[in-house]
Scaffold this active site. Structure first.
Site, short mmCIF file in Angstrom:
data_model
loop_
_atom_site.label_atom_id
_atom_site.label_comp_id
_atom_site.label_asym_id
_atom_site.label_seq_id
_atom_site.Cartn_x
_atom_site.Cartn_y
_atom_site.Cartn_z
N ASN A 213 0.86 -1.19 0.00
CA ASN A 213 0.00 0.00 0.00
C ASN A 213 0.89 1.23 0.00
OD1 ASN A 213 0.53 0.92 2.84
ND2 ASN A 213 -0.23 -1.15 3.24
N ASP A 282 -3.99 -6.63 5.33
CA ASP A 282 -5.01 -7.47 5.98
C ASP A 282 -5.05 -8.87 5.38
OD1 ASP A 282 -7.01 -4.53 6.21
OD2 ASP A 282 -5.94 -5.57 7.81
N LYS A 292 8.53 -17.30 -10.51
CA LYS A 292 7.69 -16.23 -11.06
C LYS A 292 6.55 -16.87 -11.85
CE LYS A 292 7.69 -12.49 -14.46
NZ LYS A 292 8.41 -11.91 -15.62
N LYS A 344 -10.22 -3.83 20.09
CA LYS A 344 -8.79 -4.20 20.13
C LYS A 344 -8.16 -3.84 21.48
CE LYS A 344 -9.22 -4.61 15.48
NZ LYS A 344 -8.51 -4.91 14.26
#
Ligand code: PMT
Length: 407
Positions: A213, A282, A292, A344
């Site tokens: 990300n 996640d 590959k 959490k």
């Protein structure tokens, strides 16, 4: 309030005289400190006449051993006497020496002895400004919490047109005045051990591809720099980023969510405060092929499994450690942050909307919502991540006091 004005040896050195005048008009006393190269552009007498102060030039004044010793100690005295250190023009050479802690003249030696706010106004040729080495050095200085007043664009003395002109003296003087009201950094984290995660994780899809990300690490790195400046021992567990490691911090480099989890669980015993700013994937491919995957014309589908929820696991094991989680949302920020706080077992959630312009991922700025175990919800408007980091630590200390008062 006393300002030390460091003057580098660039063609813009003459504009430092205008800056000195502007600072005096704002009620500052100005102590000029010139590099040898600066003296090639402007005579020290100019600054002595403007400021009424003895201009400091070389590190050790030639003379008797007693004179040499007294001038050697002088840089400590000047560092202690001044509240703000402004360096303008900051040349590419000077920026490099400051970034790497070289102390071969009075100005750079005094910088190492100085503990207050530092502001730099760079000025140089456009190509020098754009060079990766210059930008890397500036990143190091920003990560240390110094304020950088970027150069303006326009025609330069060398005839080029582009960024590199020293910012206007009035603008620099206003920035210095804004530092006047900043409370001196207190070492209120002495004795604390802060474990911080930052950056993305990279989850392999095959031998060469991965999913990740846009986390740059800036938010977590800013918290690490701020914590170490306030006296904490800092363990920074970082995914792959390009921002330089903050000085004085133990940095542990990881790539995958599994590696990050192991590093956090291995080191959390030592921590008194844990801040989970990392953008942990996640999902991952639990058994990526060793080779590959060859491209074909057919559609490729991927089976991804959930990664371990490190924050939830730390929440279950935290004991009396103070735990700060983050929430990267695109909507329903307050509700989502409050839900994460409870589910959490966090003491604070730093919520940020990551779909906004110039905030969240990659940006130097952020806008956050602090959701606290005490029931408070505190919006913090958009500001540089270095400022947001200070605010997060301020609230961490306040929450801990409030929670201990209720136990
Ligand atoms: O790095 P920058 O470019 O400066 O950007 C900063 C940031 C946007 C990445 C940062 O401010 C931020 O929001 N970090 C958290 C990003 C994230 O993963 O948010 P989340 O809502 O998906 O996760 C919630 C919390 O659980 C986070 O504390 C995260 O570290 C943690 N988590 C998530 C997944 C997982 N498997 N384990 C975790 O511990």
């Amino acid at each position: 309030m006393n300002v030390a004005l460091g003057i580098g040896g660039g063609i813009a050195a003459y504009k430092a005289a205008e800056l000195a005048r502007a600072l005096i008009e704002r009620g500052f006393t100005v102590q000029p400190v010139m590099t040898a190269a600066a003296e090639e552009f402007v005579r020290p007498l100019t600054f002595a006449a403007l400021t009424g102060r003895k201009v400091i030039t070389s590190l050790f004044s030639a003379g008797s051993p007693e004179e040499t010793l007294s001038s050697a100690i002088e840089h400590i005295r000047v560092a202690q006497e001044n509240h703000i250190f402004v360096i303008a023009p900051a040349t590419a050479d000077l920026i490099g020496r400051l970034a790497h802690g070289l102390a071969d003249d009075f100005l750079t030696t005094m910088y190492l002895a100085f503990t207050g706010p530092v502001l730099l106004a760079p000025a140089m040729n456009t190509n020098m400004w754009n060079h990766p080495a210059t930008q890397e050095n500036l990143r190091i200085l920003r990560a240390r919490g110094h304020m950088i007043i970027d150069p303006g664009e326009g025609e330069l003395a060398c005839g080029m047109v582009g960024p590199g002109r020293l910012a206007e003296p009035e603008l620099i003087a206003n920035a210095v005045a804004s530092l006047r009201n900043r409370p001196p950094l207190r070492r209120d984290l002495e004795g604390e051990v802060v474990l911080i995660t930052a950056g993305p994780t990279q989850e392999p899809l095959d031998a060469v591809r991965y999913i990740s990300n846009r986390s740059s690490g800036k938010m977590g790195y800013a918290i690490a720099s701020a914590a170490v400046a306030r006296g904490a021992r800092v363990i920074l567990i970082s995914g792959p980023v390009s921002v330089p490691e903050p000085g004085g911090v133990e940095t542990v480099h990881v790539k995958t969510a599994l590696e990050m989890r192991k590093a956090v669980i291995d080191r959390m015993e030592e921590a008194t405060i844990i801040v989970k700013a990392a953008a942990v994937a996640d999902y991952h491919r639990s058994d990526p092929p060793k080779q590959k995957v060859k491209k074909t014309a057919a559609r490729l589908s991927l089976e991804l499994d959930p990664t371990p929820d490190i924050l939830a696991e730390v929440g279950r094991k935290k004991g009396d450690r103070l735990l700060v989680g983050f929430a990267a949302e695109t909507e329903n920020l307050a509700e989502e942050a409050r839900r994460k706080l409870d589910s959490k077992h966090c003491d604070m959630i730093v919520g940020n909307l990551v779909s906004q312009e110039d905030s969240g991922f990659e940006s130097d700025n952020n806008e956050v919502l602090l959701v606290l175990r005490t029931g408070e919800t505190i919006p913090v408007s958009r500001a540089p991540k270095t400022e947001i980091a200070q605010r997060i630590l301020d609230e961490v200390l306040r929450v801990r006091l409030a929670l201990h008062a209720t136990t």
